[in-house]
Design a protein around this motif. Sequence first.
Motif, short mmCIF file in Angstrom:
data_model
loop_
_atom_site.label_atom_id
_atom_site.label_comp_id
_atom_site.label_asym_id
_atom_site.label_seq_id
_atom_site.Cartn_x
_atom_site.Cartn_y
_atom_site.Cartn_z
N TRP A 1 0.54 -1.39 0.27
CA TRP A 1 0.29 -0.05 0.11
C TRP A 1 0.66 0.97 0.13
O TRP A 1 2.23 1.00 0.24
CB TRP A 1 -0.89 -0.05 0.99
N TYR A 2 -0.20 2.50 -0.20
CA TYR A 2 0.98 3.54 -0.36
C TYR A 2 1.17 4.28 0.72
O TYR A 2 -0.03 4.47 1.16
CB TYR A 2 0.84 4.74 -1.14
N SER A 3 2.13 4.56 1.35
CA SER A 3 2.27 5.08 2.98
C SER A 3 1.76 6.68 2.58
O SER A 3 3.48 6.50 2.47
CB SER A 3 3.17 4.07 3.75
N ARG A 4 1.36 7.19 3.59
CA ARG A 4 1.36 8.53 3.53
C ARG A 4 1.90 9.81 4.56
O ARG A 4 3.04 10.44 4.47
CB ARG A 4 -0.05 9.42 4.76
N GLU A 5 2.43 8.93 6.07
CA GLU A 5 3.89 9.09 6.10
C GLU A 5 4.99 8.42 5.66
O GLU A 5 5.84 9.71 6.05
CB GLU A 5 3.85 7.83 7.68
N LEU A 6 5.13 8.29 5.10
CA LEU A 6 6.32 7.36 4.07
C LEU A 6 6.60 8.18 3.10
O LEU A 6 8.21 8.54 2.44
CB LEU A 6 6.92 6.06 4.03
N ASN A 7 5.61 9.27 2.31
CA ASN A 7 5.76 8.90 0.96
C ASN A 7 5.72 7.94 -0.17
O ASN A 7 6.60 8.54 -0.84
CB ASN A 7 6.38 10.42 1.55
N MET A 8 5.73 6.98 0.56
CA MET A 8 6.10 5.87 -0.55
C MET A 8 4.96 4.57 -0.24
O MET A 8 5.06 4.22 0.30
CB MET A 8 7.38 5.04 -0.35
N ASP A 9 5.27 3.46 -1.63
CA ASP A 9 4.63 2.31 -1.12
C ASP A 9 5.45 1.59 0.13
O ASP A 9 6.71 1.40 0.20
CB ASP A 9 5.27 1.31 -2.24
N ILE A 10 5.18 0.86 0.16
CA ILE A 10 5.59 -0.32 1.65
C ILE A 10 5.15 -1.68 1.02
O ILE A 10 3.69 -1.83 0.98
CB ILE A 10 5.17 0.43 3.32
N GLU A 11 5.51 -2.40 1.35
CA GLU A 11 5.09 -4.19 1.34
C GLU A 11 5.72 -5.11 2.94
O GLU A 11 5.60 -4.62 3.54
CB GLU A 11 6.01 -5.01 0.55
N MET A 12 4.28 -6.15 2.26
CA MET A 12 3.96 -6.99 4.10
C MET A 12 3.85 -7.78 3.65
O MET A 12 2.94 -8.32 2.62
CB MET A 12 3.38 -5.43 5.06
N LEU A 13 4.42 -8.81 4.88
CA LEU A 13 3.63 -10.13 4.17
C LEU A 13 2.66 -10.83 5.53
O LEU A 13 3.28 -10.09 6.45
CB LEU A 13 4.62 -11.34 4.37
N THR A 14 1.76 -10.96 5.57
CA THR A 14 0.98 -11.57 7.18
C THR A 14 0.76 -13.12 7.22
O THR A 14 0.51 -13.82 5.95
CB THR A 14 -0.76 -10.99 7.22
N TYR A 15 0.38 -13.31 8.16
CA TYR A 15 -0.18 -14.83 8.21
C TYR A 15 -1.14 -15.21 9.70
O TYR A 15 -0.66 -15.00 10.19
CB TYR A 15 1.64 -15.39 8.73
N GLY A 16 -2.06 -15.81 9.12
CA GLY A 16 -2.64 -16.29 10.29
C GLY A 16 -3.67 -15.92 9.59
O GLY A 16 -4.46 -15.11 8.69
N TYR A 17 -5.24 -16.71 11.20
CA TYR A 17 -6.94 -16.02 10.49
C TYR A 17 -7.00 -15.12 11.47
O TYR A 17 -7.98 -13.77 11.14
CB TYR A 17 -7.73 -17.36 10.46
N GLN A 18 -6.60 -15.04 12.60
CA GLN A 18 -7.29 -14.28 13.39
C GLN A 18 -6.15 -15.03 14.90
O GLN A 18 -5.17 -15.49 14.35
CB GLN A 18 -8.60 -15.27 14.17
N GLY A 19 -6.07 -13.43 16.46
CA GLY A 19 -5.80 -13.52 17.08
C GLY A 19 -5.10 -12.44 17.55
O GLY A 19 -5.11 -11.35 16.74
N MET A 20 -4.33 -12.44 18.72
CA MET A 20 -3.23 -11.19 18.83
C MET A 20 -2.07 -11.47 17.27
O MET A 20 -1.36 -11.66 16.90
CB MET A 20 -2.27 -11.98 19.83
N PRO A 21 -2.64 -9.38 17.32
CA PRO A 21 -1.82 -9.49 16.50
C PRO A 21 0.23 -8.52 16.38
O PRO A 21 0.12 -8.04 17.89
CB PRO A 21 -2.63 -7.55 15.58
N LEU A 22 0.76 -9.42 15.67
CA LEU A 22 2.00 -9.48 16.23
C LEU A 22 2.71 -9.27 14.88
O LEU A 22 3.24 -9.28 14.20
CB LEU A 22 2.80 -10.98 16.37
N ILE A 23 3.09 -7.63 15.26
CA ILE A 23 4.38 -7.44 14.43
C ILE A 23 5.98 -7.55 13.89
O ILE A 23 6.36 -7.36 15.07
CB ILE A 23 4.21 -5.53 14.40
N ILE A 24 6.66 -7.97 13.27
CA ILE A 24 7.54 -8.45 13.31
C ILE A 24 8.47 -7.48 12.49
O ILE A 24 8.71 -7.13 10.88
CB ILE A 24 7.60 -10.01 12.49
#
Length: 240
Positions: A9-32
């Motif tokens: 997605w395009y990050s307004r804070e960074l003024n650039m695109d940022i990429e990410m992989l997510t895993y799982g369906y539910q549960g506590m959100p954990l940022i790595i």
Amino acid sequence: MTNERYLKWYSRELNMDIEMLTYGYQGMPLIIFPTSLGRFYESKDFRLIHSIDWFLKEGFFKIYCIDGIDRLSWYNKHIHPAQRVKNHIWYDLMIYNELAPWAMHETGFGKVAVAGCSFGGYHAMNFGLKHPDRTKYIISMSGAFNIKGRLDGYYDDNVYFNNPPDFLPNAWNDHFRDLFVFLGVGEWDICLGDNYEMADMLGKRGIRNWLDIRPREVHDWPLWRTIFPHYLSMIVNSQV
């Protein structure tokens, strides 16, 4: 691996695109956070995600492997140190204003957990201590926390407020009472001393923490793949 998704997605804070992989369906959100100059797919490539797949299948955690911008901030020798810090601050704002609210909304949790290995441990520690209003757990694996060595002797208020050994002794936040910090490190780890010092500072601030020193282990992925699921099991079993 459980329910892998690629997002950009395009990050307004960074003024650039940022990429990410997510895993799982539910549960506590954990940022790595990735290691030095690492990318969003690093935790997959080094099988860190594989080591915790059971927790994803059981719905205990949803993982957000965010991309890093160290190449534009702390490791960018082509710009002035003051700009390196400002670039990191925009990254921090992206996590705080974009990713963390997204993850909390998606999972229904009021706070996130943050984690990182090596330089990712710095990112997790810095974000969690600056923003305990949005952080429940900090998981640092072989982290080093003093950023001043990346700035060629330059120092200002922005450096102070992004260098945990500097700002933590003078910091206080009511949310510190709800925070728990894992400090995992090997007996032969190059970052062992940093973790001793951080555990002492956290204790003096009244922040609950566990300094977990693993015998005969070094600063590398085999250690991190061992301790990461252990820490998640402690969270799931309400041991912290």
